[in-house]
Design a protein around this motif. Sequence first.
Motif, short mmCIF file in Angstrom:
data_model
loop_
_atom_site.label_atom_id
_atom_site.label_comp_id
_atom_site.label_asym_id
_atom_site.label_seq_id
_atom_site.Cartn_x
_atom_site.Cartn_y
_atom_site.Cartn_z
N LEU A 122 87.07 26.74 47.95
CA LEU A 122 86.56 25.99 49.10
C LEU A 122 87.33 24.70 49.30
CD1 LEU A 122 82.71 26.48 48.60
CD2 LEU A 122 84.22 27.71 50.17
N ALA A 123 87.69 24.04 48.21
CA ALA A 123 88.47 22.80 48.32
C ALA A 123 89.86 23.07 48.88
CB ALA A 123 88.57 22.13 46.95
N ALA A 124 90.46 24.20 48.50
CA ALA A 124 91.77 24.55 49.05
C ALA A 124 91.69 24.80 50.55
CB ALA A 124 92.31 25.79 48.33
N VAL A 125 90.63 25.45 51.01
CA VAL A 125 90.45 25.67 52.45
C VAL A 125 90.29 24.34 53.17
CG1 VAL A 125 88.88 26.62 54.18
CG2 VAL A 125 89.50 27.98 52.18
N LEU A 152 95.02 25.09 63.06
CA LEU A 152 94.79 26.18 62.10
C LEU A 152 93.40 26.78 62.27
CD1 LEU A 152 95.71 27.77 59.55
CD2 LEU A 152 94.62 25.97 58.18
N SER A 153 93.35 28.09 62.34
CA SER A 153 92.10 28.85 62.24
C SER A 153 92.26 29.88 61.13
CB SER A 153 91.76 29.55 63.56
OG SER A 153 91.56 28.60 64.60
N ILE A 154 91.20 30.11 60.38
CA ILE A 154 91.25 31.00 59.21
C ILE A 154 90.29 32.16 59.43
CG2 ILE A 154 90.92 31.20 56.72
CD1 ILE A 154 91.53 28.23 56.50
N LEU A 180 85.69 33.87 61.67
CA LEU A 180 86.74 32.90 61.98
C LEU A 180 86.17 31.50 61.85
CD1 LEU A 180 89.72 32.71 63.17
CD2 LEU A 180 88.58 32.10 65.31
N ILE A 181 86.87 30.63 61.11
CA ILE A 181 86.48 29.23 60.99
C ILE A 181 87.65 28.34 61.36
CG2 ILE A 181 84.75 29.68 59.18
CD1 ILE A 181 86.80 28.60 57.16
N ASP A 182 87.35 27.12 61.74
CA ASP A 182 88.37 26.10 61.98
C ASP A 182 87.81 24.75 61.55
OD1 ASP A 182 86.73 25.20 64.09
OD2 ASP A 182 87.75 26.49 65.53
N ALA A 183 88.58 23.69 61.80
CA ALA A 183 88.19 22.36 61.33
C ALA A 183 86.96 21.82 62.04
CB ALA A 183 89.36 21.39 61.50
N ASN A 184 86.58 22.38 63.17
CA ASN A 184 85.43 21.89 63.93
C ASN A 184 84.14 22.62 63.59
OD1 ASN A 184 86.98 20.00 65.47
ND2 ASN A 184 87.76 21.71 66.67
N CYS A 185 84.19 23.63 62.74
CA CYS A 185 82.98 24.36 62.36
C CYS A 185 82.13 23.52 61.42
CB CYS A 185 83.34 25.69 61.69
SG CYS A 185 84.13 26.87 62.79
N PRO A 186 80.82 23.45 61.64
CA PRO A 186 79.96 22.63 60.76
C PRO A 186 79.78 23.31 59.40
CG PRO A 186 78.63 23.82 62.34
CD PRO A 186 80.05 24.09 62.73
N PHE A 187 79.42 22.49 58.41
CA PHE A 187 79.15 23.02 57.08
C PHE A 187 77.78 23.68 57.06
CE2 PHE A 187 82.19 19.62 56.12
CZ PHE A 187 83.11 20.33 55.36
N MET A 222 80.77 26.03 52.27
CA MET A 222 81.17 27.02 53.27
C MET A 222 80.93 26.47 54.66
SD MET A 222 82.18 30.05 51.98
CE MET A 222 81.70 31.29 53.17
N ARG A 223 81.79 26.84 55.59
CA ARG A 223 81.61 26.44 56.98
C ARG A 223 80.96 27.58 57.77
NH1 ARG A 223 84.47 21.96 59.09
NH2 ARG A 223 85.76 20.89 57.54
N LYS A 224 80.19 27.22 58.74
CA LYS A 224 79.55 28.22 59.60
C LYS A 224 80.61 28.83 60.52
CE LYS A 224 75.77 28.90 62.88
NZ LYS A 224 74.66 28.25 63.63
#
Length: 284
Positions: free
Chosen positions: A8-11, A22-24, A45-52, A73-75
């Motif tokens: 999770l820290a690497a993500v 970036l989207s993962i 699909l998650i990105d930097a704007n997805c809430p935890f 984890m992000r939603k």
Amino acid sequence: PTYDVHQLAAVEALLQTFGDWLSIAYIDEEPGPEPGADRRYFSCLIDANCPFMDNEAMPHTGECDLGKSLVAMRKPRYRIELPGYPILGHGKSDNQNCAVIFTRGECLQMIDCNQDAYFESALFLPMALQEMVGCHGNPKGRRPGILGFREHIFSNIGLLGRLAADSEFTFGTIMQRTMDSPLEARLHYGHPDIMDKLQMVQQGGVSKATKGLNLSEDIFAGLDLVLRGGWITYKEYFHVGKGRDMGFMSALSFYAKVSMGNGEQATTRQWLRLGLELPLPRLL
């Protein structure tokens, strides 16, 4: 699946570094709705704007830029249920096909994690996309399904590094020129080719992943495209860098993968159909 705190820290480090660029995409699973029912699988699909997600934060102290912080984890922004277990064979191919549904536009570029981009080559991207504009002025009546490009191997350090780089240059550049013209037999080597997403989706994805048949998973995008009447072209004005492992066994594994992949391809129905229908020059 359960991800540990280091994953999770690497993500989070990736999302902090690349931000909105970036989207993962990943595959999630959960138990069935009833006891004994089959597990359910989702492409997310998650990105930097997805809430935890709530109640899942874990403390982390590591070597990445996050320092001492909480990770979780992000939603997912999108979560699409799959019809069943999606990993049919090699993980790379199935992950690619599960991520295609989240892409935008009509063109896909295949890039490996051991590849690098050059600024001067990026200036040629508008020219590369112009090749995919449409069929106007195209003698074949439709735009290419795959637009192939070459690679520059920058890991040519030492004897083994030069051996690996020269073998890759021979197969990935010199042979591709001849296979494109005059043989018209260049298919899809994998990267950094640009693909027509609309044609790829029609044939079931950008690669095949069945164990025992698809070790060379990328080439089947080209095989299926040719069988469906599409065509492939190859240009050299655009390229990306690529780093290869420089160990002795790693260098030999490239030859082993190519030879084993060719043996598996000979048993597939795609090669059978091409062998029955292709003219002699392209078949050679």
